[in-house]
Design an enzyme around this catalytic site. Sequence first.
Site, short mmCIF file in Angstrom:
data_model
loop_
_atom_site.label_atom_id
_atom_site.label_comp_id
_atom_site.label_asym_id
_atom_site.label_seq_id
_atom_site.Cartn_x
_atom_site.Cartn_y
_atom_site.Cartn_z
NE ARG A 24 17.21 -31.51 3.30
CZ ARG A 24 16.71 -31.87 3.48
NH1 ARG A 24 15.70 -31.45 1.45
NH2 ARG A 24 15.54 -32.23 3.89
CB VAL A 25 16.35 -24.79 4.49
CG1 VAL A 25 16.00 -24.24 6.08
CG2 VAL A 25 17.28 -23.57 3.71
CG ASP A 59 14.02 -27.89 9.66
OD1 ASP A 59 14.69 -26.70 9.67
OD2 ASP A 59 12.76 -27.45 9.13
CD GLU A 60 19.50 -31.33 16.07
OE1 GLU A 60 19.11 -30.50 16.10
OE2 GLU A 60 20.08 -32.24 16.51
CB CYS A 61 16.29 -35.60 10.89
SG CYS A 61 15.24 -37.82 11.77
CB CYS A 72 12.58 -39.51 8.65
SG CYS A 72 14.33 -39.89 9.47
CB CYS A 84 16.37 -37.16 7.90
SG CYS A 84 14.46 -36.21 8.47
NE ARG A 142 7.06 -33.76 10.88
CZ ARG A 142 6.51 -34.52 11.31
NH1 ARG A 142 4.99 -34.04 12.00
NH2 ARG A 142 6.05 -35.46 10.68
CG ASP A 146 6.15 -29.03 11.00
OD1 ASP A 146 6.62 -28.28 12.08
OD2 ASP A 146 5.98 -29.59 10.13
NE ARG A 154 9.93 -29.42 10.50
CZ ARG A 154 9.69 -29.33 8.80
NH1 ARG A 154 11.38 -30.23 8.51
NH2 ARG A 154 9.36 -30.27 8.56
ZN ZN Z 1 13.92 -37.64 10.04
#
Ligand code: ZN
Length: 443
Positions: free
Chosen positions: A264-265, A267-269, A280, A282, A313, A351, A353
């Site tokens: 899995r890649v 992105d920080e949340c 969300c 995440c 994002r 977005d 990212r």
């Molecule tokens: Zn999130």
Amino acid sequence: MAQGDTTDASTSPPIEPVDTPQQRLYNSRVVLTTYPSQLGIEPIPLHWGAPTASARGPVVVSRSQDTFGKRNAIGAGGGSYCIYRALAVAIGALAPNHRPDFTMTEPTHQIGPFPAWSDPEKIVSMDPWGHATVEHYSEFLDQGVDIRPTIAITKAHMKLAEIDDAIQRGFLRRDGEIVTEGGELKVVKVASEPVWYLPGVAQRFGIEESTLRRALFEDTGGMYPELITRPDLKVFLPPIGGLTVYIFGDPAHISDPTKRLTMRVHDECNGSDVFGSDICTCKPYLVYSIEECAREAQNGGVGVVVYFRKEGRALGEVTKYLVYNARKRQEGGDTAANYFKRTEFVAGVKDMRFQALMPDILHWLGVKRIDRFISMSNMKYQAIVDSGIEIIERVSIPEDRMPADSKVEIEAKIADGYFTTGEVPTGEMLKEVKGRNWDEIAH
Ligand SMILES: [Zn+2]
């Protein structure tokens, strides 16, 4: 002449010495920028994409006195933490000439080198030799050149309530190898700070290097004039967050085509990942991927989670919360149909990212094929496949792992092109997917 008027070390007159703390820390002359032909400016050769670490040369970015003229990179080491280092120096907690003692800091595991490390187009946003500073560049360190690693490799145990739960459910077993008797996950961790090879980054996005340099200069408040004055320096260490790789199982299996790889890649949340915010998917997705990775490792393969510091994002939490407010307050309530529109109204884009640089870390790890990709993102999928890595199976988050209020986000993303094995919602259906009302969030 005021200090701010000084633009060039070789031409500016000395300023009258004054006995201030600043005077004791630094030279009296402020060097605002440098130029390629300037006296005393002799960068250590740096050949991005050279076949070996020594042929490539070290990345040197420090402005410390005995390294200044040898710098071959723009920016500052440490990513965004360079600002805290500055603060530490300013308040006298850190000597500006402090040099790290690298004794016993070497990597716990050998990773690479892989062919991509010497391909100037495959890896452009990190230094492939960033963990091997002491191993390959000790002669420079011995000469007093200030070089810092930008990658570190270590190992650890992880204890998560969700993993305890997965053991209870019988999804994972205590095997002493991947999961300890105490229910802890064994993990190898790699931290990497950003190192951008500007011609490669520009090429990745299909823009001119000069355009990229100008934008970086302007939108960092003019922080790095050398982006403009030193076209001969091709490497930039930007003041942004890096990434962490969590490896479950033997890291050598990642590049072994006979072993299965689950990945899995992420992105920080922070609100979800750490604090359990339920707007969300995440954290549930992250936890699910850790379980899947550990299980792949238990079945003789290997699992990898890459965690990027690209909060909200890459728009940041302030923008994220402004969007949350606008989503909840808009007429008709928080619907999947208007999900991206609200982000675009606030941020100008939906977005930031821009996943084009993301696959670099996969090439650094020697990934050739991903058997199970635990992600629904079409942007991540496309970036990885476009970079020459095969993805066999895409795995969406199980329905029962989604918090109710996160449906707005996930349905909007699916309608926008995210991968799903389920139904792709239409415009009318998206209006029906509603989140919690503002007045239902009682405090
Ligand atoms: Zn999130």
